[in-house]
Design a protein around this motif. Structure first.
Motif, PDB file in Angstrom:
ATOM      1  N   GLU A 148       1.168  50.722  61.016  1.00 41.76           N
ATOM      2  CA  GLU A 148       0.543  49.913  62.064  1.00 41.76           C
ATOM      3  C   GLU A 148       0.715  50.540  63.446  1.00 41.76           C
ATOM      4  O   GLU A 148      -0.135  50.374  64.314  1.00 41.76           O
ATOM      5  CB  GLU A 148       1.133  48.504  62.060  1.00 41.76           C
ATOM      6  N   VAL A 149       1.803  51.275  63.648  1.00 39.73           N
ATOM      7  CA  VAL A 149       2.098  51.887  64.950  1.00 39.73           C
ATOM      8  C   VAL A 149       1.361  53.211  65.126  1.00 39.73           C
ATOM      9  O   VAL A 149       0.837  53.501  66.200  1.00 39.73           O
ATOM     10  CB  VAL A 149       3.628  52.112  65.106  1.00 39.73           C
ATOM     11  N   ALA A 202       8.004  61.335  66.976  1.00 34.20           N
ATOM     12  CA  ALA A 202       7.571  59.988  67.361  1.00 34.20           C
ATOM     13  C   ALA A 202       8.165  58.934  66.426  1.00 34.20           C
ATOM     14  O   ALA A 202       8.579  57.861  66.871  1.00 34.20           O
ATOM     15  CB  ALA A 202       6.049  59.907  67.374  1.00 34.20           C
ATOM     16  N   ILE A 203       8.228  59.233  65.139  1.00 33.15           N
ATOM     17  CA  ILE A 203       8.824  58.296  64.179  1.00 33.15           C
ATOM     18  C   ILE A 203      10.296  58.073  64.507  1.00 33.15           C
ATOM     19  O   ILE A 203      10.779  56.940  64.519  1.00 33.15           O
ATOM     20  CB  ILE A 203       8.647  58.801  62.726  1.00 33.15           C
ATOM     21  N   GLN A 208      13.748  50.566  67.292  1.00 41.63           N
ATOM     22  CA  GLN A 208      13.594  49.410  66.403  1.00 41.63           C
ATOM     23  C   GLN A 208      14.779  49.195  65.472  1.00 41.63           C
ATOM     24  O   GLN A 208      14.829  48.202  64.783  1.00 41.63           O
ATOM     25  CB  GLN A 208      12.336  49.583  65.534  1.00 41.63           C
ATOM     26  N   SER A 209      15.663  50.124  65.401  1.00 42.34           N
ATOM     27  CA  SER A 209      16.810  50.190  64.493  1.00 42.34           C
ATOM     28  C   SER A 209      16.375  50.447  63.044  1.00 42.34           C
ATOM     29  O   SER A 209      16.862  51.369  62.425  1.00 42.34           O
ATOM     30  CB  SER A 209      17.730  48.982  64.610  1.00 42.34           C
ATOM     31  N   CYS A 210      15.485  49.653  62.489  1.00 37.45           N
ATOM     32  CA  CYS A 210      14.985  49.861  61.130  1.00 37.45           C
ATOM     33  C   CYS A 210      13.572  49.310  61.013  1.00 37.45           C
ATOM     34  O   CYS A 210      13.184  48.423  61.764  1.00 37.45           O
ATOM     35  CB  CYS A 210      15.862  49.144  60.100  1.00 37.45           C
ATOM     36  N   CYS A 211      12.817  49.859  60.076  1.00 40.56           N
ATOM     37  CA  CYS A 211      11.495  49.301  59.798  1.00 40.56           C
ATOM     38  C   CYS A 211      10.993  49.800  58.448  1.00 40.56           C
ATOM     39  O   CYS A 211      11.555  50.724  57.860  1.00 40.56           O
ATOM     40  CB  CYS A 211      10.507  49.619  60.913  1.00 40.56           C
ATOM     41  N   PHE A 212       9.916  49.184  57.996  1.00 37.36           N
ATOM     42  CA  PHE A 212       9.299  49.538  56.729  1.00 37.36           C
ATOM     43  C   PHE A 212       8.150  50.514  56.971  1.00 37.36           C
ATOM     44  O   PHE A 212       7.616  50.607  58.074  1.00 37.36           O
ATOM     45  CB  PHE A 212       8.769  48.280  56.023  1.00 37.36           C
ATOM     46  N   CYS A 255      15.852  53.657  58.456  1.00 38.31           N
ATOM     47  CA  CYS A 255      16.557  53.654  59.727  1.00 38.31           C
ATOM     48  C   CYS A 255      17.165  55.043  59.950  1.00 38.31           C
ATOM     49  O   CYS A 255      17.231  55.855  59.031  1.00 38.31           O
ATOM     50  CB  CYS A 255      17.627  52.567  59.784  1.00 38.31           C
ATOM     51  N   ILE A 256      17.591  55.291  61.153  1.00 37.15           N
ATOM     52  CA  ILE A 256      18.200  56.578  61.477  1.00 37.15           C
ATOM     53  C   ILE A 256      19.566  56.666  60.809  1.00 37.15           C
ATOM     54  O   ILE A 256      20.332  55.709  60.808  1.00 37.15           O
ATOM     55  CB  ILE A 256      18.309  56.746  63.006  1.00 37.15           C
TER      56      ILE A 256
END
Length: 101
Positions: A49-50, A31-32, A39-43, A83-84
């Protein structure tokens, strides 16, 4: 000479595939990855929050994905942006495709 390289390539490919498969062995990690792909990238905080998980749990899953090389983190004090890892993501897709074909 090519024949002598085949066992090494086989071993490298299967070990690499097993590393990716182990990292994908938990539904939250899948899922991550899906979330990061969209999202391309996130903190880390964004992921907390998700997903209904404690920050420490999310961080542990991120660590496993990072250790497998599927994601990468960039330090943006005091946070880490994830990010991936596109190169390894493509490699994982190829290895899984070979496995299932």
């Amino acid at each position: 000479m090519k024949r002598s390289l085949e066992p090494i390539t086989y071993k490298e490919n299967t070990e690499e595939l097993a590393k990716f498969a182990k990292a994908l062995g938990h539904p939250t990690r899948i899922a991550i990855l899906k979330h990061l792909e969209s999202q391309s990238c996130c903190f880390t905080g964004d992921l907390v929050e998700v997903f209904p998980l404690a920050q420490s749990t999310v961080s542990q899953h991120l660590k496993e994905l990072k250790n497998a090389g599927l994601i990468q983190g960039e330090l943006k004090p005091p946070k880490i942006k994830y990010c991936i890892n596109q190169e390894n993501w493509i490699r994982a897709k190829l290895l899984f495709e070979e496995l299932f074909n």
